[in-house]
Design an enzyme around this catalytic site. Structure first.
Site, PDB file in Angstrom:
ATOM      1  N   LYS A   1       3.579 -16.431  28.513  1.00  0.00           N
ATOM      2  CA  LYS A   1       3.054 -15.277  27.780  1.00  0.00           C
ATOM      3  C   LYS A   1       2.656 -14.128  28.699  1.00  0.00           C
ATOM      4  O   LYS A   1       2.232 -14.359  29.828  1.00  0.00           O
ATOM      5  CB  LYS A   1       1.769 -15.740  27.085  1.00  0.00           C
TER       6      LYS A   1
ATOM      7  N   ASN B   1       8.040  -7.330  15.942  1.00  0.00           N
ATOM      8  CA  ASN B   1       6.672  -7.763  16.251  1.00  0.00           C
ATOM      9  C   ASN B   1       5.921  -6.638  16.925  1.00  0.00           C
ATOM     10  O   ASN B   1       6.507  -5.795  17.606  1.00  0.00           O
ATOM     11  CB  ASN B   1       6.677  -9.028  17.125  1.00  0.00           C
TER      12      ASN B   1
ATOM     13  N   GLY C   1       1.327  -7.034  20.828  1.00  0.00           N
ATOM     14  CA  GLY C   1       0.530  -6.165  21.707  1.00  0.00           C
ATOM     15  C   GLY C   1      -0.139  -6.890  22.853  1.00  0.00           C
ATOM     16  O   GLY C   1      -1.293  -6.600  23.190  1.00  0.00           O
ATOM     17  N   LEU C   2       0.579  -7.848  23.463  1.00  0.00           N
ATOM     18  CA  LEU C   2       0.131  -8.492  24.704  1.00  0.00           C
ATOM     19  C   LEU C   2      -1.241  -9.165  24.602  1.00  0.00           C
ATOM     20  O   LEU C   2      -2.047  -9.098  25.531  1.00  0.00           O
ATOM     21  CB  LEU C   2       0.107  -7.473  25.860  1.00  0.00           C
TER      22      LEU C   2
ATOM     23  N   ASN D   1       4.629 -13.630  33.332  1.00  0.00           N
ATOM     24  CA  ASN D   1       4.990 -12.281  32.899  1.00  0.00           C
ATOM     25  C   ASN D   1       3.731 -11.411  33.022  1.00  0.00           C
ATOM     26  O   ASN D   1       2.708 -11.709  32.414  1.00  0.00           O
ATOM     27  CB  ASN D   1       5.504 -12.371  31.452  1.00  0.00           C
TER      28      ASN D   1
ATOM     29  N   CYS E   1       6.898  -3.200  27.362  1.00  0.00           N
ATOM     30  CA  CYS E   1       6.325  -3.602  26.079  1.00  0.00           C
ATOM     31  C   CYS E   1       6.163  -2.380  25.180  1.00  0.00           C
ATOM     32  O   CYS E   1       5.431  -1.446  25.521  1.00  0.00           O
ATOM     33  CB  CYS E   1       4.970  -4.278  26.245  1.00  0.00           C
TER      34      CYS E   1
ATOM     35  N   ILE F   1      17.150  -7.462  27.843  1.00  0.00           N
ATOM     36  CA  ILE F   1      16.306  -6.369  27.407  1.00  0.00           C
ATOM     37  C   ILE F   1      14.993  -6.886  26.783  1.00  0.00           C
ATOM     38  O   ILE F   1      14.944  -8.003  26.270  1.00  0.00           O
ATOM     39  CB  ILE F   1      17.022  -5.482  26.340  1.00  0.00           C
TER      40      ILE F   1
ATOM     41  N   GLY G   1      16.045 -10.793  18.345  1.00  0.00           N
ATOM     42  CA  GLY G   1      16.881 -11.705  17.582  1.00  0.00           C
ATOM     43  C   GLY G   1      18.345 -11.278  17.600  1.00  0.00           C
ATOM     44  O   GLY G   1      18.714 -10.293  18.258  1.00  0.00           O
TER      45      GLY G   1
ATOM     46  N   GLY H   1      14.565 -16.044  23.477  1.00  0.00           N
ATOM     47  CA  GLY H   1      13.294 -15.670  22.880  1.00  0.00           C
ATOM     48  C   GLY H   1      13.165 -16.116  21.439  1.00  0.00           C
ATOM     49  O   GLY H   1      12.849 -17.274  21.135  1.00  0.00           O
TER      50      GLY H   1
HETATM   51  C1  LIG Z   1       6.488 -12.455  19.237  1.00  0.00           C
HETATM   52  C2  LIG Z   1       7.032 -11.881  20.510  1.00  0.00           C
HETATM   53  C3  LIG Z   1       6.190 -11.685  21.608  1.00  0.00           C
HETATM   54  C4  LIG Z   1       6.679 -11.156  22.796  1.00  0.00           C
HETATM   55  N1  LIG Z   1       5.846 -10.992  23.868  1.00  0.00           N
HETATM   56  C5  LIG Z   1       6.345 -10.534  25.056  1.00  0.00           C
HETATM   57  C6  LIG Z   1       5.508 -10.442  26.218  1.00  0.00           C
HETATM   58  O1  LIG Z   1       4.331 -10.810  26.207  1.00  0.00           O
HETATM   59  N2  LIG Z   1       6.072  -9.955  27.353  1.00  0.00           N
HETATM   60  C7  LIG Z   1       7.389  -9.561  27.435  1.00  0.00           C
HETATM   61  O2  LIG Z   1       7.853  -9.135  28.482  1.00  0.00           O
HETATM   62  N3  LIG Z   1       8.203  -9.662  26.342  1.00  0.00           N
HETATM   63  C8  LIG Z   1       7.716 -10.140  25.180  1.00  0.00           C
HETATM   64  N4  LIG Z   1       8.544 -10.256  24.078  1.00  0.00           N
HETATM   65  C9  LIG Z   1       9.971  -9.854  24.206  1.00  0.00           C
HETATM   66  C10 LIG Z   1      10.860 -11.070  24.486  1.00  0.00           C
HETATM   67  O3  LIG Z   1      10.484 -11.726  25.671  1.00  0.00           O
HETATM   68  C11 LIG Z   1      12.341 -10.664  24.573  1.00  0.00           C
HETATM   69  O4  LIG Z   1      12.500  -9.688  25.566  1.00  0.00           O
HETATM   70  C12 LIG Z   1      12.864 -10.091  23.250  1.00  0.00           C
HETATM   71  O5  LIG Z   1      12.333 -10.776  22.149  1.00  0.00           O
HETATM   72  C13 LIG Z   1      14.406 -10.115  23.167  1.00  0.00           C
HETATM   73  O6  LIG Z   1      14.905 -11.438  23.259  1.00  0.00           O
HETATM   74  P1  LIG Z   1      15.268 -12.328  21.946  1.00  0.00           P
HETATM   75  O7  LIG Z   1      16.143 -11.486  21.074  1.00  0.00           O
HETATM   76  O8  LIG Z   1      15.946 -13.554  22.493  1.00  0.00           O
HETATM   77  O9  LIG Z   1      13.973 -12.639  21.283  1.00  0.00           O
HETATM   78  C14 LIG Z   1       8.067 -10.796  22.881  1.00  0.00           C
HETATM   79  C15 LIG Z   1       8.914 -10.996  21.780  1.00  0.00           C
HETATM   80  C16 LIG Z   1       8.419 -11.531  20.607  1.00  0.00           C
HETATM   81  C17 LIG Z   1       9.369 -11.754  19.450  1.00  0.00           C
END
Ligand SMILES: Cc1cc2nc3c(=O)[nH]c(=O)nc-3n(C[C@H](O)[C@H](O)[C@H](O)COP(=O)(O)O)c2cc1C
Length: 302
Positions: free
Chosen positions: A45, A69, A72-73, A99, A130, A191, A217, A265
């Protein structure tokens, strides 16, 4: 078995499959569903210098072939991570990667410096992308100067492998990648989510508390693939590809476009064992095609 080992700078991965930050907790939450030691790397996270509450609810909205989503970290801060989470995850038999986020180059660096003291964390992923926080976050990832300022500050204090996570919400992602490489990033990952919006027509209001959120997604995969291809042809450092990967075929597409490793993800929410299935599926494909080493297909598309 084909050889699945890949390298990102000094970081050796037993296979190219990692988990994407924010979608796999600290790994422990998934231990009942998937053998964690079979994953090439677990990116935990997002972690910041100070604790963060995240945004108000609602923070999630489903979309066609994806989700939005605006979490917000939310996290308890780096000191809490070092004292309470690290002891629980340090013996997981894979690369545990943190991260890191911040709201100024100095706070990114201060957070990274604390993580650097943890022996069993071989790498960080610096999140300059973010889209869901008011200050910092994506603001740094959308200009070459902003990206460079964070990478420079972190590089001064962090000497293990530094992967910088890029935003797709830019005009030319290859320029941002080059700026990160020039300041000493060991790798770039891309990305992060694409900025989007969803509307509740009955309430005549946005679905998300802060109106906009990050789209992830399968819907984002073609955009992510194009960006990975562009960046892999623009920099010499290894590229980590992600965005919409949900099976081995998707992962192989990213590898062929130039990614040395990939992250999964949103697909973890649908199938918590997807990482192992993707790893096994990559091996099956390589064997079926008589390819002995996964490195042979990386960048196969010129
Ligand atoms: C619920 C959620 C929380 C996320 N939190 C972070 C985060 O804390 N730090 C980060 O770099 N990316 C975060 N991401 C982005 C994902 O790591 C990833 O870059 C993005 O979802 C694209 O990949 P995916 O299509 O396989 O999900 C988050 C994505 C989701 C859906």
């Amino acid at each position: 078995m084909a050889n699945l080992n890949v390298k990102i700078n000094d970081l050796e991965l037993k296979n190219p499959v990692m988990t994407a930050s924010g979608t796999f907790g600290y790994g422990l939450e998934f231990a009942d569903f998937v053998p964690l030691n079979e994953i090439g790397g677990i990116i935990v996270k997002g972690t910041t210098l100070e604790p963060r509450q995240g945004n108000d609810y609602p923070r999630l909205a489903e979309t066609a072939q994806g989700m939005l989503n605006c979490v917000g970290l939310q996290n308890k801060g780096v000191d809490y991570f070092c004292e309470n989470i690290y002891p629980q995850i340090q013996n997981i038999d894979t690369n545990m990667i943190v991260n890191v986020s911040g709201n100024s180059p100095e706070t990114y660096a201060a957070c990274a410096e604390k993580i650097a003291t943890l022996d069993k964390i071989p790498a960080i992923e610096v999140n300059i992308s973010c889209p869901n926080v008011k200050s910092g976050g994506m603001a740094f990832g959308v200009t070459c100067e902003g990206a460079a300022s964070v990478v420079k500050a972190v590089r001064k204090v962090y000497h293990k492998t530094m992967i910088v996570k890029l935003s797709p919400n830019v005009t030319n992602i290859a320029d941002i990648a080059r700026a990160c490489e020039a300041e000493g990033a060991d790798s770039v990952s891309l990305i992060n989510t694409l900025m989007g919006m969803a509307v509740d027509i009955e309430k005549r209001k946005p679905m998300l508390s802060i109106r906009t959120g990050g789209l992830s997604g399968p819907a984002v995969k073609p955009v992510a693939l194009r960006m990975v291809y562009d960046v892999a042809h623009a920099v010499k450092i290894p590229v980590v590809g992600l965005g919409g990967i949900s099976n081995a075929k998707d992962a192989i597409e990213f590898l062929m476009c130039g990614a040395t490793a990939i992250e999964i993800g949103t697909a973890n929410f649908i199938d918590p064992a997807v990482t192992k299935k993707v790893k096994d599926g990559i091996n099956d494909w390589l064997e079926a095609h008589g390819v002995k080493d996964v490195n042979e297909i990386i960048g196969a598309i010129q």
